[in-house]
Design a protein around this motif. Structure first.
Motif, short mmCIF file in Angstrom:
data_model
loop_
_atom_site.label_atom_id
_atom_site.label_comp_id
_atom_site.label_asym_id
_atom_site.label_seq_id
_atom_site.Cartn_x
_atom_site.Cartn_y
_atom_site.Cartn_z
N LYS A 570 0.83 -1.35 -0.32
CA LYS A 570 -0.02 0.03 -0.11
C LYS A 570 0.37 1.09 -0.09
CE LYS A 570 -4.18 -1.77 2.71
NZ LYS A 570 -5.42 -1.64 3.18
N TYR A 571 0.80 2.08 -0.90
CA TYR A 571 1.49 4.01 -1.00
C TYR A 571 0.12 4.71 -1.52
CZ TYR A 571 5.27 6.29 -1.97
OH TYR A 571 5.37 7.78 -2.34
N LYS A 572 0.55 5.71 -0.72
CA LYS A 572 -0.50 6.84 -1.38
C LYS A 572 -1.52 6.00 -1.18
CE LYS A 572 3.55 10.08 -2.90
NZ LYS A 572 3.86 10.66 -3.30
N GLY A 573 -2.65 5.98 -0.71
CA GLY A 573 -3.75 5.24 -0.90
C GLY A 573 -4.60 4.46 -1.63
N LYS A 574 -3.09 3.75 -2.62
CA LYS A 574 -3.39 2.67 -3.25
C LYS A 574 -2.74 1.57 -3.21
CE LYS A 574 -3.18 6.23 -7.66
NZ LYS A 574 -3.30 5.97 -9.00
N SER A 575 -3.40 0.30 -3.52
CA SER A 575 -3.25 -0.77 -3.04
C SER A 575 -2.51 -2.11 -4.56
CB SER A 575 -4.42 -1.98 -2.12
OG SER A 575 -4.37 -1.30 -1.63
N TYR A 576 -1.01 -2.53 -4.32
CA TYR A 576 -0.35 -3.12 -5.40
C TYR A 576 -0.48 -4.42 -5.39
CZ TYR A 576 0.73 2.09 -6.66
OH TYR A 576 0.42 2.99 -6.93
N ARG A 577 -0.18 -4.66 -6.03
CA ARG A 577 -0.31 -6.91 -5.68
C ARG A 577 1.16 -6.73 -6.86
NH1 ARG A 577 -5.70 -9.63 -5.44
NH2 ARG A 577 -5.72 -8.05 -3.99
N ALA A 578 1.56 -8.07 -6.84
CA ALA A 578 2.47 -8.18 -8.07
C ALA A 578 2.84 -10.64 -7.25
CB ALA A 578 3.97 -7.83 -8.24
N THR A 579 2.83 -10.79 -8.35
CA THR A 579 4.07 -12.37 -7.61
C THR A 579 5.27 -12.37 -7.31
OG1 THR A 579 1.78 -13.05 -8.97
CG2 THR A 579 3.70 -14.89 -8.96
N VAL A 580 5.32 -13.18 -6.53
CA VAL A 580 6.70 -12.94 -6.26
C VAL A 580 7.19 -14.40 -6.18
CG1 VAL A 580 8.45 -12.36 -4.42
CG2 VAL A 580 6.72 -10.49 -4.93
N GLU A 581 8.09 -14.91 -6.76
CA GLU A 581 8.55 -16.45 -6.22
C GLU A 581 9.51 -16.69 -5.27
OE1 GLU A 581 9.58 -19.74 -9.77
OE2 GLU A 581 10.08 -17.94 -9.96
N VAL A 582 9.08 -17.69 -4.46
CA VAL A 582 10.10 -17.76 -3.50
C VAL A 582 10.52 -19.17 -3.67
CG1 VAL A 582 9.21 -16.00 -2.19
CG2 VAL A 582 8.20 -18.14 -1.72
N VAL A 583 11.25 -19.41 -2.58
CA VAL A 583 12.02 -20.51 -2.99
C VAL A 583 11.43 -22.07 -1.52
CG1 VAL A 583 14.53 -19.93 -3.56
CG2 VAL A 583 13.98 -20.55 -0.93
N ARG A 584 11.46 -23.18 -1.56
CA ARG A 584 10.56 -23.83 -1.59
C ARG A 584 11.21 -24.94 -0.57
NH1 ARG A 584 6.52 -26.69 -5.04
NH2 ARG A 584 5.60 -27.42 -2.98
N THR A 585 12.74 -24.67 -0.55
CA THR A 585 13.57 -25.67 0.21
C THR A 585 14.67 -25.28 0.69
OG1 THR A 585 14.97 -26.29 -1.56
CG2 THR A 585 12.95 -27.62 -0.73
N ALA A 586 14.97 -25.87 2.23
CA ALA A 586 15.90 -24.85 3.10
C ALA A 586 17.52 -24.49 2.18
CB ALA A 586 16.11 -24.97 4.54
N ASP A 587 17.71 -25.60 1.35
CA ASP A 587 18.88 -25.76 0.70
C ASP A 587 19.28 -24.39 -0.23
OD1 ASP A 587 17.49 -26.80 -0.57
OD2 ASP A 587 18.77 -27.40 -2.05
N ARG A 588 17.93 -23.85 -0.46
CA ARG A 588 18.06 -22.79 -1.43
C ARG A 588 17.78 -21.34 -0.91
NH1 ARG A 588 14.54 -24.08 -6.25
NH2 ARG A 588 15.94 -22.49 -7.77
N VAL A 589 17.43 -21.45 0.75
CA VAL A 589 17.09 -20.10 1.11
C VAL A 589 18.31 -19.37 1.17
CG1 VAL A 589 16.90 -19.34 3.32
CG2 VAL A 589 15.29 -21.07 2.43
N ALA A 590 19.25 -19.24 1.89
CA ALA A 590 20.01 -18.36 1.85
C ALA A 590 20.95 -17.61 0.45
CB ALA A 590 21.73 -19.53 2.24
N ASP A 591 21.20 -18.68 -0.36
CA ASP A 591 21.33 -18.19 -1.32
C ASP A 591 20.03 -16.59 -1.99
OD1 ASP A 591 22.26 -18.03 -4.03
OD2 ASP A 591 21.50 -19.02 -4.82
N PHE A 592 18.71 -17.40 -2.35
CA PHE A 592 17.69 -16.87 -2.47
C PHE A 592 17.37 -14.96 -1.11
CE2 PHE A 592 13.52 -15.25 -1.23
CZ PHE A 592 12.87 -14.90 -2.63
N CYS A 593 18.33 -14.76 0.04
CA CYS A 593 18.24 -14.55 0.57
C CYS A 593 19.07 -13.16 0.34
CB CYS A 593 18.27 -14.42 2.24
SG CYS A 593 16.95 -14.89 2.76
N ARG A 594 20.15 -13.48 0.51
CA ARG A 594 21.72 -13.48 -0.57
C ARG A 594 21.40 -12.67 -1.69
NH1 ARG A 594 26.96 -12.56 0.91
NH2 ARG A 594 28.22 -11.81 -0.99
N LYS A 595 20.49 -12.70 -2.73
CA LYS A 595 20.19 -12.49 -3.85
C LYS A 595 19.06 -11.67 -4.28
CE LYS A 595 22.61 -15.67 -6.68
NZ LYS A 595 21.98 -16.65 -8.19
#
Length: 823
Positions: A570-595
């Motif tokens: 939400k920004y200046k009275g408007k609502s926004y939405r978007a599709t964001v891809e997240v990883v599903r397994t723990a081995d990729r979490v550290a790399d996902f966060c860093r990138k």
């Protein structure tokens, strides 16, 4: 329609949160769940580890973070360098407490990688081990090795439970079921009868290891409710059997080390207070201290003035018990106090009531602080909560009200509708979203979770990946792991704790003040849910949430192939939405966060599974905003303005269809086409990692060459000025010196200019009216030096005359750059 079919859908938390527009309560708000996932190891502990290159030698290592039965370690001597971090499985790796090598005549030897950094091994070890905390020996050897403490509370284990009607008595209970630390308990001697079963979290203050009662002078007696079911001789025989089998069914004593400590109270018999009945926590009522047992325990009774009453609502309390309040607490908080049954009239008055009873109110000093501002709960948040009427049920719950450290929860889907429940923010009967799913327990779905197939199209999201304790990665056996290897967590949680490292550089998108207010960590838990919560917190901590959402959105080049999640801003009275891809397994979490950090142009360690203990390994604190962006920014050119509409899945939820206006063309630099097979090993955001607008553009080729030369020069000169991150309010111009002659003399390198610097420069020229375009399109110094006349004409919608005038000033800046800073 009469012919349509209706079926009940499988409940999905993500879809439910989307449909209701609600957010999940943060994982960090459930401290008892966090405690239940700890394995006894903590960041900063030291141990002795076999050196990978020479298994006959050992060296001291420090725990960086923990992840179930896995430890992320760093050999002492590497300092803040995280490149050599490695994962170890406690069950299989050669790990020992400090001092083990000396006791067992094993060799401590500096690893080859840091030999040159440690000229004197003995002096180094004395220095790093002074005051150090060793990893507990019992967690590295024997039966306890590599096990989560909760693993020891298995069905058949025995504990002692204090009597809620008489705190000086206790009786043995058998664990029937263990659901993530929530125990189903059955009194010893009742065999298969479940009539008196209870559900308690293992950290409950009234639950203890076998032998506790004898140690503290309490008697072992079956509760009155079951005492008549057997003879006294039978109960004594049961006690004898328990003592004989004590070793087989005992639970380690250190399992309860994190239990809340019960303090000394100052209540006296006859004192009046306000209380919530834990068996029916729906109203606040007047109550009386009925009996004081000792300095720790007392009994209160909910007041009932009816002469014909046959039973009383009484229960044991201690000074930290939830649901007890001083007189007038309800009135001060604007809450309804339910008059005692039999009270004449509806308008209850404490002063009259105390006078009528001849009693005194318990003083304020009897009650510890009732306020708690850092719990993280907010109205309309969702969570999972135990139904107090039927503890077998765990229901979806919505926070409808907050007062001090108490929540009012509306339970959905319970078999019998009940009023809003009053619970403490520290209650052990509330859990984060997804807790039931990750522990394999049935969550009561909402009654309205039905869909008419012919009328509604449901978007089915990929099934969440839940790791069970039986899932063991083959690569973990008999070997050490690199920090990037697959992480499989003991238990059913698949994502480690994600830390927000508040000391790290927050970059141009994120508000440092809001970042500082974020919780220290989120998780552990289901990967998708934890990462979604982390990204939502970051979006809300941005100067412009919609802009950060746009940076995070899924694009055509997404490499994660993970789980598409819809996030909102939400920004200046408007609502926004978007599709964001997240990883599903723990081995990729550290790399996902860093990138993701690099994508947001902040320190790669700002958030992730690694806690920054002292100093960030990226040394981000010495870098200014634009310097840091130059090295850690995206591998494409710094984006100017918004992405082209055709490539964005960002949607504005609130639209005004009747207002039309001419849309200015979005101003951006196109990415250079790359072969997908090429590998870019240069620092993100460095010139080698940034493609120009066109390969045959001579100006930009020269600029890329000069950028490489500029890197050495920029190390010698830090910016002498800084600006507010709120670039909508740039500081007054004072940095650019304009001369009467055509030649321009600059006081700072334009490569280091922020958007505010560029705007300030333009306002000092005859192109000042165009400064607003540069501010809107977020053009910084690096982008300014890439501009050419065709680009300005096409993307800024300028006529030839103004475009030439603007480019004249840009060329002056380029010339000054080459003359002053390019060598």
């Amino acid at each position: 329609d009469a012919g349509s079919s209706v079926e009940e859908m499988e409940f999905n938390w993500d879809e439910y949160l989307e449909d209701t527009g609600a957010t999940a309560a943060p994982h960090g708000s459930f401290k008892h769940v966090d405690t239940s996932l700890q394995n006894g190891f903590a960041p900063g502990m030291k141990l002795e580890v076999a050196v990978k290159s020479d298994q006959n030698t050992y060296w001291v290592a420090t725990i960086i973070t923990t992840c179930g039965q896995l430890l992320l370690l760093r050999y002492d001597g590497y300092g803040e360098d995280r490149k050599a971090d490695f994962w170890c499985d406690i069950m299989t790796a050669d790990l020992h407490p400090i001092g083990w090598c000396e006791q067992n005549k094993k060799i401590l030897k500096v690893p080859e990688g840091i030999k040159d950094k440690i000229p004197d091994q003995e002096e180094f070890l004395q220095r790093v081990l002074k005051g150090a905390c060793s990893a507990p020996a019992n967690l590295l050897e024997g039966l306890h090795r590599g096990k989560n403490p909760l693993d020891f509370i298995a069905p058949g284990s025995r504990l002692e439970l204090q009597n809620v009607r008489d705190s000086l008595e206790a009786w043995i209970v058998n664990v029937v079921e263990n659901v993530g630390g929530r125990l189903k308990l059955r009194y010893e001697g009742l065999d298969d009868s479940d009539k008196f079963d209870q559900w308690l979290f293992y950290l409950d203050p009234f639950l203890h290891q076998v032998g506790w009662a004898a140690q503290h002078g309490y008697s072992l007696q079956p509760p009155l409710a079951i005492r008549s079911l057997k003879s006294e001789a039978d109960w004594q025989e049961i006690l004898k059997k328990v003592k004989e089998e004590e070793e087989d069914s005992s639970v380690p004593t250190d399992l309860f080390k994190d239990k809340p400590v019960i303090g000394v109270h100052s209540f006296l018999e006859g004192m009046k207070l306000e209380a919530v009945d834990p068996m029916a926590p729906f109203v606040i009522s007047p109550a009386t201290v009925l009996k004081v047992y000792n300095e720790k325990y007392f009994m209160i009774e909910i007041d009932d003035l009816r002469p014909e009453r046959t039973t009383s609502q009484s229960y044991i309390c201690h000074v930290n018990s939830a649901g007890i309040f001083p007189v007038q607490w309800s009135l001060k908080n604007g809450l309804h106090l339910s008059p005692p049954p039999g009270y004449p009239g509806q308008d209850f008055d404490w002063a009259d009531y105390l006078k009528q009873c001849g009693a005194e109110a318990a003083p304020q000093s009897c009650f510890p602080s009732l306020t708690s501002s850092d719990h993280g709960f907010k109205e309309n948040m969702k969570l999972e909560a135990v139904n107090p009427v039927d503890p077998e049920e765990v229901c979806i719950a919505t926070v409808t009200k907050l007062k001090d450290a108490y929540l009012w929860l509306q339970l959905e889907g319970s078999k019998k509708p009940i009023p809003d429940c009053i619970v403490s923010v520290e209650s052990m009967n509330i859990f984060p979203v997804g807790w039931c799913e990750t522990n394999g327990y049935q969550l009561r779905p909402p009654r309205k979770a039905i869909v008419n197939k012919q009328k509604k199209i449901a978007v089915v999201q990929p099934e969440k990946q839940i790791l069970s304790s039986r899932t063991v990665h083959d690569g973990l056996k008999n070997q050490e792991l690199n920090s990037s290897d697959s992480v499989v967590i003991n238990g059913k949680y698949c994502c480690p704790k994600i830390y927000f490292n508040h000391r790290c550089f927050s970059g141009p998108y994120l508000n440092k003040g809001r970042i500082a207010e974020l919780p220290q960590s989120v998780g552990p838990g289901n990967c998708v849910l934890v990462l979604k919560e982390v990204l939502t917190l970051l979006i809300n901590a941005a100067y412009k949430p919609s802009r950060v959402l746009r940076e995070l959105q899924l694009d055509e080049e997404a490499a994660w192939h993970g789980h598409g999640e819809t996030l909102k801003a939400k920004y200046k009275g408007k609502s926004y939405r978007a599709t964001v891809e997240v990883v599903r397994t723990a081995d990729r979490v550290a790399d996902f966060c860093r990138k993701t950090c690099i994508k947001l142009e902040c320190c790669p360690n700002l958030f992730g599974p690694q806690m920054v203990l002292d100093k960030c390994s990226e040394n981000c604190s010495v870098l200014t905003k634009t310097k840091y962006t130059h090295y850690y920014g995206k591998r494409k050119n710094k984006r100017i303005g918004r992405p082209p509409g055709g490539h964005s899945n960002l949607e504005v939820a609130m639209k005004k269809p009747n207002k039309r206006r001419k849309r200015r063309k979005h101003f951006f630099v196109h990415k250079k086409k790359r072969s997908s097979a090429s590998v870019d090993n240069t620092p993100a955001g460095s010139p080698q990692g940034s493609g120009g607008e066109e390969e045959d553009d001579q100006d930009e080729s020269e600029l890329s060459h000069s950028l490489a030369q500029d890197r050495d020069k920029r190390k010698r000169k830090l910016r002498t000025f800084s600006f507010s991150d709120d670039e909508n309010k740039p500081p007054l111009p004072k940095d650019v010196k304009m001369e009467v002659a055509e030649k321009l003399q600059l006081d700072s390198n334009p490569l280091e200019w922020s958007v505010a610097d560029v705007v300030r420069f333009l306002k000092s020229t005859d192109c000042a009216p165009l400064a607003r375009i540069f501010l809107d399109q977020e053009i910084d110094g690096q982008a300014l030096l890439l501009l050419t006349l065709p680009t300005v004409q096409e993307c800024m919608d300028l006529k030839l005359g103004p475009a030439i005038k603007l480019c004249h000033h840009i060329e002056r800046v380029k010339l000054a750059f080459y003359q002053q800073f390019a060598n």
